[in-house]
Design an enzyme around this catalytic site. Structure first.
Site, mmCIF file in Angstrom:
data_model
loop_
_atom_site.group_PDB
_atom_site.id
_atom_site.type_symbol
_atom_site.label_atom_id
_atom_site.label_comp_id
_atom_site.label_asym_id
_atom_site.label_seq_id
_atom_site.Cartn_x
_atom_site.Cartn_y
_atom_site.Cartn_z
ATOM 1 C CG HIS A 168 -5.556 58.923 2.352
ATOM 2 N ND1 HIS A 168 -5.740 57.572 2.182
ATOM 3 C CD2 HIS A 168 -5.128 59.390 1.159
ATOM 4 C CE1 HIS A 168 -5.422 57.239 0.941
ATOM 5 N NE2 HIS A 168 -5.065 58.329 0.301
ATOM 6 C CE LYS A 218 3.622 59.566 6.992
ATOM 7 N NZ LYS A 218 2.575 59.477 7.969
ATOM 8 N NE ARG A 243 -1.051 64.009 16.832
ATOM 9 C CZ ARG A 243 -2.050 63.320 16.310
ATOM 10 N NH1 ARG A 243 -3.076 62.972 17.053
ATOM 11 N NH2 ARG A 243 -2.041 62.937 15.042
HETATM 12 P P1 ADP Z 1 -0.783 60.332 7.886
HETATM 13 O O1 ADP Z 1 0.379 60.466 8.806
HETATM 14 O O2 ADP Z 1 -0.820 61.382 6.833
HETATM 15 O O3 ADP Z 1 -2.100 60.167 8.600
HETATM 16 P P2 ADP Z 1 -0.618 57.452 7.503
HETATM 17 O O4 ADP Z 1 0.643 56.769 7.159
HETATM 18 O O5 ADP Z 1 -1.059 57.365 8.933
HETATM 19 O O6 ADP Z 1 -0.525 58.987 7.056
HETATM 20 O O7 ADP Z 1 -1.785 56.923 6.564
HETATM 21 C C1 ADP Z 1 -3.071 57.505 6.528
HETATM 22 C C2 ADP Z 1 -4.030 56.599 5.773
HETATM 23 O O8 ADP Z 1 -3.561 56.373 4.427
HETATM 24 C C3 ADP Z 1 -4.173 55.192 6.353
HETATM 25 O O9 ADP Z 1 -5.116 55.149 7.384
HETATM 26 C C4 ADP Z 1 -4.621 54.408 5.133
HETATM 27 O O10 ADP Z 1 -5.981 54.633 4.864
HETATM 28 C C5 ADP Z 1 -3.824 55.040 4.008
HETATM 29 N N1 ADP Z 1 -2.523 54.330 3.788
HETATM 30 C C6 ADP Z 1 -1.311 54.632 4.303
HETATM 31 N N2 ADP Z 1 -0.366 53.776 3.884
HETATM 32 C C7 ADP Z 1 -0.973 52.899 3.064
HETATM 33 C C8 ADP Z 1 -0.535 51.766 2.286
HETATM 34 N N3 ADP Z 1 0.743 51.377 2.262
HETATM 35 N N4 ADP Z 1 -1.457 51.083 1.570
HETATM 36 C C9 ADP Z 1 -2.757 51.479 1.559
HETATM 37 N N5 ADP Z 1 -3.225 52.530 2.246
HETATM 38 C C10 ADP Z 1 -2.358 53.251 2.990
#
Ligand code: ADP
Length: 489
Positions: free
Chosen positions: A234, A115, A291
Site C-alpha cells: 500500500h 480520516k 504537506r
Molecule cells: P494511508 O493514509 O495509510 O496511505 P490511504 O487511505 O491513503 O492510507 O490508502 C493507501 C492505499 O490503500 C491506497 O492507495 C489504495 O491502494 C489502498 N486503499 C485504501 N482504501 C481502499 C479501499 N477502500 N479499497 C481498496 N483499496 C484501498
C-alpha cells in the site's frame, strides 16, 4: 522571511533549501548524530545537532527544534514530509513561538489528519466517498451489520492511519471479529489511537491524487493529477503525471472536488487530495495530505511550477500569482523511488554502505537525493536513497528516458528498487496504461524479475555478437608507431 529552518533530513531537506537559497533566503539544518556528514547539513548556511539517531530523540522533538530556531533568529520552519509535518501540535507550537509554519494552520492538519474527521468535513461539499461508516466501530455486531449492508470484501482502516499501515481486507464474514480486534490493537500501538472504521474494498482501484495550492486570500487552484497506483504494501513506488487514463472531463471534476476538500478545512499552502478511481472512472475521496508529497516533482515537471517556492510565498502571505486558467499540462513525467530495498527478497530493507554511487545525467533527468558515494544508509530512517524523475514530451518518451536513466544509475553496496523500476517500465500492463493498485501482486515476483534480467542479458549478448560479426572485417590494425597498443582482428 529571511531565514528558514528545515525540520527534516535527506533529499527533502536539501530540496527545500535549494529553493530557499534561490529566493535569497538563509537556511538552517537540524540533524541527528547519524547525519553529521549528510549533504543537507553541509549545504545549509547554519546547522545544529539536535540529538542521537533515533527520530524520537531528534527529528521528532519539536521543542528542541523550536529552541534552535529561536536562538538563530529563524522566521520560518519548513517541515518537509514525514516526521513533524502533519503534527498539528507542532504547527501550533511554532506559531506560538512567533515563527511562521510553512504549511496549513493546525486546524486543517488536525481535521485532515483523521480520516473520519476528513470525511465529515468533505461531506458538506457533496464529494463522492467510498461507501462505509462515518464513525469509529468497536462493537463486532454493529460491524457485522454494516459489513453485510456494504457487502464483502470490506476494508478495516485506522482513522489515524498513514503510510499504508493499519489496513486489513476482510473477504469473509467469519473472519470479521478477529480482524476487527487485531486492526484496533494495531492502530492503538502504531498511532496511539485505536479507532477503526469500515470501507467498501474497491477490488480494482487506481490511486490518483490531485495537487492543490491555496493562499491566505481564498484563492485555491489545482495542479492536475498524479497517478500513484504502482505500490508495494500500500505504499507508492512509481508515480507519474498526468495519469494515462483520465479524460479532461474527469480530470476537471476531480480537480474541482479537490478544491472543495481544501476549502472544507480552510486549507492554506500546498496539499494533496487522494482519490480511488474505479474501472468506470468513478472517483472516491480517500484523504487529504496536508504537506508536500514525496512525489511532488512530477507535478513540477509538467506544470513548470516550483511547489516549494509557492509554499514559501503563501506562508509569507502573498496571493497566488496565477489563476486556474493559466495552468496547463505540458509533457509527461515519471518518478521512481529508489529505495535501499531488495526487490528479489520481498522489498526487505537492504542496509549498508553506498560503495559506488553514480547518478545518471542527461536531458529530462532529475535526481532528488541526499546521499553521496561512501555514505551509509542509516537504519534509523526511511530507506529511500533517491527519487529518479524523468520527463518527456509524451508518456512513452518519459518511460524510455526512465529506462535509460536506470541503466546509467550505478549503485553498489546495497540492493535497490532500480531493477524493479525497469521491470515496471518494460511491462506491457504499465506501458499500455492498463493497471491498478494490484500491479505488484499480480505481475511481480522474483522469477519475473529474473526472467527480465535473463532476457536482457541474452539480448545484450546477441547484440554484441551481431556487432562483432558486422565489424569484424572492417577492423584494421592501425599504425600505432612505437606504442605497445595493438588492435587485433
Ligand atoms: P494511508 O493514509 O495509510 O496511505 P490511504 O487511505 O491513503 O492510507 O490508502 C493507501 C492505499 O490503500 C491506497 O492507495 C489504495 O491502494 C489502498 N486503499 C485504501 N482504501 C481502499 C479501499 N477502500 N479499497 C481498496 N483499496 C484501498
Amino acid at each position: 522571511m529571511n531565514k528558514i529552518l528545515v525540520a527534516n533530513r535527506g533529499e527533502i531537506a536539501l530540496r527545500v533549501m535549494r529553493t530557499a537559497r534561490q529566493m535569497g533566503i538563509q537556511t538552517v539544518a537540524v540533524f541527528s548524530e547519524a547525519d553529521r556528514q549528510a549533504p543537507h547539513v553541509r549545504f545549509a548556511d547554519e546547522a545544529v545537532c539536535i540529538g542521537p539517531p533515533p527520530s524520537n530523540r531528534s527529528y521528532l522533538v519539536g521543542e528542541k527544534i523550536i529552541e534552535v530556531a529561536k536562538s538563530l533568529g529563524v522566521d520560518g520552519i519548513h517541515p518537509g514530509y514525514g516526521f513533524l509535518s502533519e503534527n498539528a501540535r507542532f504547527a501550533q507550537m511554532v506559531q506560538d513561538a512567533g515563527i511562521t509554519f510553512i504549511g496549513p494552520d493546525p486546524y486543517a492538519i488536525e481535521t485532515m489528519g483523521n480520516k473520519l474527521a476528513a470525511k465529515e468535513a468533505a461531506k458538506a461539499y457533496q464529494i463522492p466517498m467510498v461507501p462505509g461508516t462515518e464513525f469509529a466501530i468497536q462493537d463486532p455486531d454493529e460491524a457485522r451489520t454494516i459489513a453485510r449492508s456494504i457487502g464483502f470484501p470490506i476494508l478495516i482502516k485506522a482513522a489515524a492511519g498513514g503510510g499504508g499501515k493499519g489496513m486489513r481486507v476482510v473477504h469473509h464474514e467469519a473472519d470479521l471479529d478477529e480482524q476487527l480486534e487485531r486492526a484496533a490493537s494495531e492502530a492503538l500501538s502504531a498511532f496511539g489511537d485505536g479507532s477503526v472504521f469500515i470501507e467498501k474494498y474497491i477490488t480494482s482501484p487506481r490511486h490518483i491524487e490531485i495537487q492543490v495550492l491555496a493562499d491566505a486570500h481564498g484563492n485555491v487552484v489545482h495542479l492536475f493529477e498524479r497517478e500513484c497506483s504502482v505500490q508495494r504494501r500500500h505504499q507508492k513506488v512509481i508515480e507519474e503525471a498526468p495519469s494515462a487514463i483520465l479524460t479532461p472531463q474527469v480530470r476537471e471534476a476531480m480537480g474541482q472536488a479537490a478544491i472543495s476538500v481544501a476549502r472544507s478545512c480552510q486549507y492554506k499552502g500546498a496539499g494533496t487530495v487522494e482519490f480511488l478511481v474505479d474501472e468506470n472512472l468513478n472517483f472516491y475521496f480517500l484523504e487529504m495530505n496536508t504537506r508536500l508529497q514525496v512525489e511532488h516533482p512530477v507535478t513540477e515537471m509538467i506544470t513548470g511550477i516550483d511547489l516549494v517556492e509557492q509554499q514559501i510565498r503563501i506562508a509569507r502571505g502573498e496571493p497566488l500569482s496565477f489563476r486556474q486558467e493559466d495552468l496547463h499540462i505540458q509533457g509527461h513525467a515519471l518518478e521512481l523511488r529508489v529505495y535501499a530495498e531488495d526487490p528479489y527478497d520481498n522489498f526487505l530493507p537492504s542496509i549498508g554502505k553506498l560503495q559506488v554511487y553514480r547518478r545518471p545525467q542527461g536531458e529530462g533527468i532529475r535526481i532528488d537525493d541526499g546521499f553521496e558515494q561512501g555514505m551509509e544508509i542509516p537504519i534509523h530512517y526511511d530507506p529511500m536513497i533517491a527519487k529518479l524523475i524523468t520527463y518527456g514530451t509524451t508518456r512513452s518518451a518519459a518511460i524510455h528516458r526512465m529506462l535509460e536513466a536506470i541503466e546509467q544509475y550505478d549503485i553498489e553496496g546495497v540492493s535497490t528498487t532500480l531493477p524493479f523500476g525497469r521491470f515496471v517500465c518494460e511491462h506491457e500492463a504499465f506501458r499500455s496504461g492498463q493497471f491498478d493498485t494490484h500491479f505488484v501482486e499480480r505481475y511481480f515476483n522474483r522469477e519475473a524479475l529474473e526472467t527480465t534480467n535473463r532476457e536482457e542479458g541474452l539480448y545484450a549478448a546477441l547484440l554484441a555478437l551481431k556487432l562483432y560479426t558486422e565489424y569484424k572485417c572492417q577492423l584494421h590494425v592501425p599504425d600505432v608507431g612505437g606504442s605497445n597498443w595493438r588492435y587485433f582482428r
